[in-house]
Design a protein around this motif. Structure first.
Motif, PDB file in Angstrom:
ATOM      1  N   GLU A  12       0.916  -1.069  -0.149  1.00 53.27           N
ATOM      2  CA  GLU A  12      -0.009  -0.031   0.111  1.00 53.27           C
ATOM      3  C   GLU A  12       0.897   1.128   0.006  1.00 53.27           C
ATOM      4  N   LYS A  13       0.521   2.274  -0.649  1.00 50.78           N
ATOM      5  CA  LYS A  13       1.069   3.445  -0.875  1.00 50.78           C
ATOM      6  C   LYS A  13       0.643   4.381   0.546  1.00 50.78           C
ATOM      7  N   VAL A  14       1.781   4.776   1.443  1.00 44.42           N
ATOM      8  CA  VAL A  14       1.223   5.577   2.699  1.00 44.42           C
ATOM      9  C   VAL A  14       2.186   6.633   2.651  1.00 44.42           C
ATOM     10  N   GLY A  15       1.930   7.585   3.852  1.00 46.99           N
ATOM     11  CA  GLY A  15       2.737   8.557   4.087  1.00 46.99           C
ATOM     12  C   GLY A  15       3.755   8.230   4.687  1.00 46.99           C
ATOM     13  N   TYR A  16       3.631   7.213   5.821  1.00 47.10           N
ATOM     14  CA  TYR A  16       5.038   6.855   6.539  1.00 47.10           C
ATOM     15  C   TYR A  16       4.516   5.419   6.960  1.00 47.10           C
ATOM     16  N   SER A  17       5.614   4.632   7.346  1.00 46.73           N
ATOM     17  CA  SER A  17       5.195   3.323   7.826  1.00 46.73           C
ATOM     18  C   SER A  17       6.591   3.022   8.605  1.00 46.73           C
ATOM     19  N   SER A  18       6.311   1.919   9.614  1.00 45.95           N
ATOM     20  CA  SER A  18       7.414   1.227  10.334  1.00 45.95           C
ATOM     21  C   SER A  18       7.118  -0.287  10.207  1.00 45.95           C
ATOM     22  N   GLN A  19       8.169  -1.023  10.153  1.00 46.31           N
ATOM     23  CA  GLN A  19       8.047  -2.478  10.246  1.00 46.31           C
ATOM     24  C   GLN A  19       9.252  -3.074  11.152  1.00 46.31           C
ATOM     25  N   GLY A  20       9.055  -4.316  11.743  1.00 47.01           N
ATOM     26  CA  GLY A  20      10.124  -4.638  12.578  1.00 47.01           C
ATOM     27  C   GLY A  20       9.613  -4.868  13.985  1.00 47.01           C
ATOM     28  N   SER A  21      10.576  -5.316  14.854  1.00 47.91           N
ATOM     29  CA  SER A  21      10.375  -5.675  16.318  1.00 47.91           C
ATOM     30  C   SER A  21      10.026  -4.234  16.917  1.00 47.91           C
ATOM     31  N   GLY A  22      10.398  -3.289  16.705  1.00 51.17           N
ATOM     32  CA  GLY A  22      10.014  -1.940  17.274  1.00 51.17           C
ATOM     33  C   GLY A  22       8.694  -1.427  16.872  1.00 51.17           C
ATOM     34  N   SER A  23       7.974  -1.876  15.795  1.00 49.78           N
ATOM     35  CA  SER A  23       7.057  -1.130  15.071  1.00 49.78           C
ATOM     36  C   SER A  23       5.842  -1.078  15.838  1.00 49.78           C
ATOM     37  N   THR A  24       5.744  -1.972  16.840  1.00 52.40           N
ATOM     38  CA  THR A  24       4.590  -1.660  17.618  1.00 52.40           C
ATOM     39  C   THR A  24       4.769  -0.444  18.580  1.00 52.40           C
TER      40      THR A  24
ATOM     41  N   ALA B  36      11.803  16.025   9.807  1.00 54.76           N
ATOM     42  CA  ALA B  36      11.414  14.574   9.596  1.00 54.76           C
ATOM     43  C   ALA B  36      12.586  13.492  10.289  1.00 54.76           C
ATOM     44  N   ILE B  37      13.474  13.992   9.766  1.00 56.74           N
ATOM     45  CA  ILE B  37      15.027  13.410  10.333  1.00 56.74           C
ATOM     46  C   ILE B  37      14.833  13.822  11.864  1.00 56.74           C
ATOM     47  N   ASP B  38      14.509  14.592  12.334  1.00 59.27           N
ATOM     48  CA  ASP B  38      14.489  14.673  14.096  1.00 59.27           C
ATOM     49  C   ASP B  38      13.706  13.722  14.524  1.00 59.27           C
ATOM     50  N   LEU B  39      12.371  13.668  13.795  1.00 60.17           N
ATOM     51  CA  LEU B  39      11.130  12.777  14.147  1.00 60.17           C
ATOM     52  C   LEU B  39      11.797  11.224  14.133  1.00 60.17           C
ATOM     53  N   ILE B  40      12.444  11.120  13.359  1.00 64.64           N
ATOM     54  CA  ILE B  40      13.104   9.437  12.936  1.00 64.64           C
ATOM     55  C   ILE B  40      13.980   9.294  14.417  1.00 64.64           C
ATOM     56  N   LYS B  41      14.872  10.435  14.678  1.00 66.37           N
ATOM     57  CA  LYS B  41      15.706  10.152  15.772  1.00 66.37           C
ATOM     58  C   LYS B  41      15.207  10.017  17.097  1.00 66.37           C
ATOM     59  N   THR B  42      14.030  11.023  17.032  1.00 64.85           N
ATOM     60  CA  THR B  42      13.213  10.663  18.517  1.00 64.85           C
ATOM     61  C   THR B  42      12.753   9.253  18.671  1.00 64.85           C
ATOM     62  N   VAL B  43      11.985   8.793  17.565  1.00 63.36           N
ATOM     63  CA  VAL B  43      11.129   7.547  17.450  1.00 63.36           C
ATOM     64  C   VAL B  43      12.260   6.608  17.543  1.00 63.36           C
ATOM     65  N   PHE B  44      13.275   6.420  17.158  1.00 62.76           N
ATOM     66  CA  PHE B  44      14.322   5.374  17.407  1.00 62.76           C
ATOM     67  C   PHE B  44      14.838   5.231  18.976  1.00 62.76           C
ATOM     68  N   ALA B  45      14.900   6.649  19.402  1.00 57.27           N
ATOM     69  CA  ALA B  45      15.435   6.724  20.829  1.00 57.27           C
ATOM     70  C   ALA B  45      14.455   5.971  21.599  1.00 57.27           C
ATOM     71  N   SER B  46      13.283   6.290  21.462  1.00 61.52           N
ATOM     72  CA  SER B  46      12.105   6.048  22.175  1.00 61.52           C
ATOM     73  C   SER B  46      11.983   4.364  22.069  1.00 61.52           C
ATOM     74  N   ALA B  47      12.157   3.725  20.989  1.00 60.73           N
ATOM     75  CA  ALA B  47      11.879   2.312  20.641  1.00 60.73           C
ATOM     76  C   ALA B  47      13.115   1.555  21.381  1.00 60.73           C
ATOM     77  N   SER B  48      14.244   2.098  21.269  1.00 65.06           N
ATOM     78  CA  SER B  48      15.556   1.203  21.784  1.00 65.06           C
ATOM     79  C   SER B  48      15.335   1.388  23.293  1.00 65.06           C
ATOM     80  N   GLU B  49      14.394   2.284  23.939  1.00 67.94           N
ATOM     81  CA  GLU B  49      14.500   2.148  25.341  1.00 67.94           C
ATOM     82  C   GLU B  49      14.060   0.958  25.713  1.00 67.94           C
ATOM     83  N   ARG B  50      12.688   0.452  25.062  1.00 64.56           N
ATOM     84  CA  ARG B  50      12.062  -0.614  25.552  1.00 64.56           C
ATOM     85  C   ARG B  50      12.180  -2.031  24.644  1.00 64.56           C
ATOM     86  N   ASP B  51      12.622  -1.746  23.486  1.00 63.36           N
ATOM     87  CA  ASP B  51      12.544  -2.928  22.512  1.00 63.36           C
ATOM     88  C   ASP B  51      13.921  -3.419  22.430  1.00 63.36           C
TER      89      ASP B  51
END
Lengths: 273, 223
Positions: free
Chosen positions: B137-149, B181-196
């Motif tokens: 599906e074409k989307v505006g953003y997406s995430s996959q993998g163990s941290g996607s939830t 957008a890059i800043d958002l990515i960095k924030t999102v990964f930093a959060s995911a790596s805390e719990r995943d």
């Protein structure tokens, strides 16, 4: 006269031990428009004369990129050449997929030669009517091979095939000893000069010739018309004026001439596909 | 008479997360660089991102052996396309090719969860998201993998993807600028790596825009 008795089938020998169908196939190569190749230690240059059926049609595509490190120029039945290029491209892609490294040119030409040989020993096939000048780079350096319809292949320092190729061959024979240490640009100039020899009087323009280069650090690519025209202009002008003092003027004038040359040639754009 | 279970699986999960965000004239694709097996780390420096064409980049998490095989297949098919068409494949074309390639192995799938990002024929950012067998599906953003939830709800909150059922049809690409957008990515990964536990070490961020493709990295937690 005699030949006609034994030339119906490719699988029929003549009493003199010849396969006439194969020789006729080599004749087809001689009828095609000229293609030349030359190599130095680090680069290989291919050039060809573009024939067009009429002013209205596009030029025949005779030089094909096979992979980043291999290219081929053909003379003869271009349809056969196109099919063989597709085969070569597939072989390179498959080899790269399996071994994660480029297919050595020497291997490719042997496969090509074996493929051609098959067609000389099956009664339901005919030999490919195309000669291929294969230019490529591998670990052992730059190589130029000639594959003929008979299934033979030879490695060359420089070679020319197709109609009026003898003129180019004579020029190359005079100069080949210098090629090994030639610079890339000199090699290209020699290629263009060799092509001019085959034209025998006809004006050399970038619209009727194609030049391609492959070298160490330089993937195989076809030079664009503007660049080729500029090089042609440099030596047309150098020939008119005498002495090395003409060089700086030649550079200036060639830029102006290239603009004019480019615009007149714009109308005859070759089809790329 | 209990049913016999398999004592060996052809698959393994190498872990990790991937994200992609499409902008008006850019696309950001990012993935972490940790490769794991079970509770162990195999390496901290493995790239899950592959450049398929001039304006088309794919990030895949799942079983990296299958991912590698898939990337090689697509690269070879792209070469054939270039020989035949004398040009690079566009991102939407590559998206369809990826879908077909995945479905081809419908009954022994590539264990690969992909996110394809790049510029479409008009230079606008586009992101395509896949399941393991090629539904896309074409989307505006997406995430996959163990941290996607962990990542997807955060992106939903920030990027406000409109429902495709809404009228008039709204653009899925974010109005955010490239740097944001890059800043958002960095924030999102930093959060995911805390719990995943499978996400961490480093993020590899690839940005596709009119100037070409560039890459940057950011360090993450090593634990």
């Amino acid at each position: 006269m005699f030949r006609n008795q034994y030339d119906t089938d490719v699988t029929t020998w003549s009493p003199a031990g010849r396969l006439f169908q194969v020789e006729y196939a080599m004749e087809a190569v001689k009828q095609g428009s000229a293609a030349i190749g030359l190599r130095s230690k680090t680069h290989v240059v291919l050039g060809c004369v573009n024939k067009a059926n009429s002013e209205l049609s596009s030029h025949q595509k005779k030089i094909f990129k096979v992979d980043d490190h291999i290219g081929v120029a053909i003379a003869g039945l271009t349809a056969d050449g196109r099919v063989l290029s597709r085969y070569m491209r597939n072989e390179c892609i498959n080899y790269n997929f399996t071994y994660e490294s480029p297919l050595p040119v020497g291997r490719l030409v042997v496969q090509l030669a074996d493929k051609a040989q098959v067609c000389t020993q099956r009664s339901w096939k005919r030999p490919y009517g195309v000669g291929l000048l294969v230019a490529g780079l591998d670990e052992s350096g730059a190589h130029l091979y000639y594959n003929c319809p008979s299934g033979n292949y030879f490695e060359y320092q420089a070679f020319a095939i197709g109609s009026r190729s003898q003129a180019a061959k004579t020029y190359l024979e005079r100069r080949f000893e210098n090629f090994t240490d030639s610079s890339r640009d000199d090699l290209v100039k020699d290629a263009i000069t060799a092509i001019r020899e085959t034209l025998q009087g006809e004006t050399l323009k970038s619209s009727i010739c194609t030049i391609a280069v492959v070298g160490i650090g330089e993937p195989f690519h076809i030079l664009d018309q503007g660049t080729v025209q500029q090089i042609i202009d440099t030596f047309e002008i150098a020939a008119e004026q005498e002495g090395p003092a003409a060089e700086p003027d030649a550079a200036e004038q060639s830029a102006a001439a290239a603009d004019q040359g480019g615009s007149t040639d714009e109308g005859v754009a070759p089809m790329d596909i | 008479m209990t049913k016999q279970q398999a004592n060996w699986s052809p698959y393994d999960n190498s872990g990790g997360s991937c994200v992609a965000i499409a902008g008006a004239d850019y696309c950001v694709i990012a993935a972490d660089t940790r490769m794991s097996t079970g509770y162990n780390i195999l390496t901290r420096e493995y790239s899950k991102i592959c450049k398929l064409a001039d304006k088309c980049v794919m990030a895949s998490s799942g079983f990296q052996a299958d991912v590698k095989a898939l990337q090689k297949q697509l690269a070879a098919r792209h070469l054939i396309y270039q020989h035949q068409h004398n040009k690079q494949m566009s991102c939407p074309a590559m998206a369809q090719l990826l879908s077909n390639t995945l479905y081809y192995k419908r009954f022994f799938p590539y264990y690969s969860f992909n996110v394809l990002g790049g510029l479409d024929n008009e230079g606008k950012g586009c992101v395509f998201t896949y399941d393991a067998v090629g539904s896309y599906e074409k989307v505006g953003y997406s995430s996959q993998g163990s941290g996607s939830t962990l990542i997807t709800p955060f992106l939903d909150n920030q990027l406000k993807s409109p429902s495709p059922l809404l009228l008039p049809a709204q653009d899925a690409v974010t109005p955010l600028g490239e740097a944001e957008a890059i800043d958002l990515i960095k924030t999102v990964f930093a959060s995911a790596s805390e719990r995943d536990i499978y996400t961490g070490d480093k993020i590899e961020i690839v940005v596709v825009n009119a100037d070409g493709i560039r890459r940057e990295y950011m360090e993450l937690r090593k634990d």
